[in-house]
Design a protein around this motif. Structure first.
Motif, PDB file in Angstrom:
ATOM      1  N   VAL A  23      23.091 -16.971  10.374  1.00 35.06           N
ATOM      2  CA  VAL A  23      24.084 -15.908  10.218  1.00 35.06           C
ATOM      3  C   VAL A  23      23.682 -14.721  11.078  1.00 35.06           C
ATOM      4  CG1 VAL A  23      24.631 -16.613   7.857  1.00 35.06           C
ATOM      5  CG2 VAL A  23      22.919 -14.811   8.246  1.00 35.06           C
ATOM      6  N   GLU A  24      24.632 -13.829  11.297  1.00 33.91           N
ATOM      7  CA  GLU A  24      24.380 -12.571  11.997  1.00 33.91           C
ATOM      8  C   GLU A  24      24.563 -11.433  10.996  1.00 33.91           C
ATOM      9  OE1 GLU A  24      25.789 -13.248  16.552  1.00 33.91           O
ATOM     10  OE2 GLU A  24      27.393 -13.197  15.040  1.00 33.91           O
ATOM     11  N   ILE A  25      23.631 -10.489  10.995  1.00 33.99           N
ATOM     12  CA  ILE A  25      23.627  -9.412  10.012  1.00 33.99           C
ATOM     13  C   ILE A  25      23.609  -8.058  10.717  1.00 33.99           C
ATOM     14  CG2 ILE A  25      22.417  -8.397   8.047  1.00 33.99           C
ATOM     15  CD1 ILE A  25      21.147 -11.096   7.530  1.00 33.99           C
ATOM     16  N   SER A  26      24.465  -7.148  10.253  1.00 35.20           N
ATOM     17  CA  SER A  26      24.503  -5.779  10.757  1.00 35.20           C
ATOM     18  C   SER A  26      24.411  -4.814   9.593  1.00 35.20           C
ATOM     19  CB  SER A  26      25.811  -5.525  11.537  1.00 35.20           C
ATOM     20  OG  SER A  26      26.024  -4.143  11.739  1.00 35.20           O
ATOM     21  N   LEU A  27      23.519  -3.819   9.703  1.00 35.03           N
ATOM     22  CA  LEU A  27      23.365  -2.798   8.678  1.00 35.03           C
ATOM     23  C   LEU A  27      23.888  -1.467   9.202  1.00 35.03           C
ATOM     24  CD1 LEU A  27      19.740  -3.586   7.421  1.00 35.03           C
ATOM     25  CD2 LEU A  27      21.893  -4.415   6.481  1.00 35.03           C
TER      26      LEU A  27
ATOM     27  N   VAL B 246      26.951  -3.269   4.951  1.00 36.92           N
ATOM     28  CA  VAL B 246      26.368  -4.427   5.626  1.00 36.92           C
ATOM     29  C   VAL B 246      27.483  -5.379   6.017  1.00 36.92           C
ATOM     30  CG1 VAL B 246      25.938  -5.547   3.394  1.00 36.92           C
ATOM     31  CG2 VAL B 246      24.724  -6.355   5.421  1.00 36.92           C
ATOM     32  N   ARG B 247      27.334  -5.999   7.179  1.00 38.37           N
ATOM     33  CA  ARG B 247      28.291  -7.014   7.648  1.00 38.37           C
ATOM     34  C   ARG B 247      27.525  -8.295   7.946  1.00 38.37           C
ATOM     35  NH1 ARG B 247      31.474  -4.956  12.652  1.00 38.37           N
ATOM     36  NH2 ARG B 247      32.553  -6.943  12.307  1.00 38.37           N
TER      37      ARG B 247
ATOM     38  N   VAL C 281      30.308  -5.491   3.057  1.00 38.45           N
ATOM     39  CA  VAL C 281      30.027  -4.899   1.753  1.00 38.45           C
ATOM     40  C   VAL C 281      29.713  -3.426   1.957  1.00 38.45           C
ATOM     41  CG1 VAL C 281      28.625  -5.034  -0.325  1.00 38.45           C
ATOM     42  CG2 VAL C 281      29.081  -7.108   0.987  1.00 38.45           C
ATOM     43  N   GLU C 282      30.301  -2.573   1.109  1.00 38.98           N
ATOM     44  CA  GLU C 282      30.107  -1.123   1.240  1.00 38.98           C
ATOM     45  C   GLU C 282      29.973  -0.497  -0.139  1.00 38.98           C
ATOM     46  OE1 GLU C 282      32.128   2.624   3.670  1.00 38.98           O
ATOM     47  OE2 GLU C 282      33.185   0.718   3.477  1.00 38.98           O
TER      48      GLU C 282
END
Length: 350
Positions: free
Chosen positions: A231-235, A312-313, A337-338
């Protein structure tokens, strides 16, 4: 094979019970704070209009309704409005009707799903949420330090307790394969990956018989399953980073059944999501994570990473299962998610 799984589940449950007892004892020594840090305030004086969102299939639903009606009558308040949930409506229309009728406090009497639905309707308003937990997990009630085994205590707190604002969180899902989209408010922990798969695959009969311990049996069955997902995660809207994971959890607060404080640093009113990325590859990795959660040690565990963020995405090439506060929310390829800081007014004991 089935006997091995059942036997392993019983052994794991026994070990979990012992370590949970130890964990509770240690938590009491470590944490003198309540689940939230801001001081609670007394509700406005005078009679209150109470609305009850009741899940009628719960074992103690009738008792809860009777206790609420008796307490309102004893206080000289109007008779509470009672709305029963339906199979195809876990409380959405009922919560809207309660707000339209001018309720001062809305009390979900049911499981975590009923609480989530009611909280979604109340978020952003000045109408208080009271909690009378009748479910298996009762996650928010545990995080607000309510005695979930004492129905009378919970009713008294929901009606006459103090109140304070807490965070809520919202999860937006998109499935690029099917084109489906959805949004879900949650209050404690949402997630994607193995944790959601376990929740979807838990035996309902076993769950009714032994409660939250039923998740252990499903967890043992899923541990040897498919390996980590890419997966790819962005904060905080930053650059995406690629990770291989078994689960990613998004925590608004961290107490779970069995006395486990999964993330002791997760406060329900700090405006921060605590992100847990779990990526064990071997049995040793699973054991290391288990020991870290149980004994709350500070040493890093390679299979378990913690982050804090306001949002987070996550992107995945193929759909992965998701959940919100223990309820399956379906597969998704894109997850956002926010946290919504201090958006919900909740009744608490202190």
């Amino acid at each position: 094979m089935r006997n091995w799984i059942v036997g392993g589940s019983i052994a794991a449950a026994g070990a979990f019970a012992v370590t949970s007892w130890w964990g509770v004892r240690r938590l009491r020594e470590q944490h003198s704070r309540s689940a939230v840090g801001e001081p609670a305030q007394s509700p406005p004086p005078g009679p209150q209009q109470v609305a009850v969102i009741l899940n009628p299939i719960k074992a103690r639903a009738a008792e809860a309704e009777m206790l609420i009606e008796a307490a309102c009558r004893g206080a000289g308040w109007p008779k509470p409005m009672v709305f029963e949930t339906l199979v195809d409506d876990p409380g959405h229309s009922m919560a809207r009707k309660a707000l339209e009728a001018g309720a001062d406090v809305v009390i979900p009497c049911g499981g975590d799903g009923t609480v989530r639905v009611v909280a979604e309707a109340l978020a952003g308003t000045d109408v208080a949420l009271g909690l009378v937990p009748l479910g298996t997990g009762n996650l928010l009630a545990r995080n607000l330090d309510l005695d979930v085994t004492n129905l009378s205590h919970c009713v008294h707190t929901a009606l006459f307790g103090r109140q304070r604002r807490i965070d809520t969180a919202r999860m937006e899902l998109r499935n690029r394969v099917t084109g489906e989209t959805s949004e879900h408010t949650f209050l404690v922990i949402a997630g994607m990956g193995m944790d959601a798969e376990i929740l979807s695959d838990t035996n309902e009969d076993l769950k009714r018989a032994v409660g939250w311990i039923a998740y252990t049996e499903a967890g043992i069955r899923h541990m040897p399953g498919r390996r980590r997902k890419r997966v790819e995660i962005s904060l905080n809207d930053g650059e995406f980073q690629t990770r291989r994971v078994r689960s990613v959890l998004f925590a608004n607060c961290g107490k779970l059944p069995g006395g486990v404080d999964f993330i002791p640093e997760a406060y329900v009113d700090d405006g921060v999501l605590d992100i847990v990325v779990m990526s064990p590859r071997t049995l040793i990795g699973w054991i290391a994570m288990y020991l870290k959660v149980t004994f709350q040690h500070n040493r890093p565990v390679p299979a378990m990473s913690f982050y804090g963020a306001q949002n987070v995405r996550i992107r995945s090439a193929e759909p992965v299962e998701t959940q919100a506060d223990g309820d399956p929310t379906g597969p998704a390829t894109d997850i956002r998610v926010e946290v919504n800081p201090l958006s919900l007014l909740a009744r608490v004991a202190h």
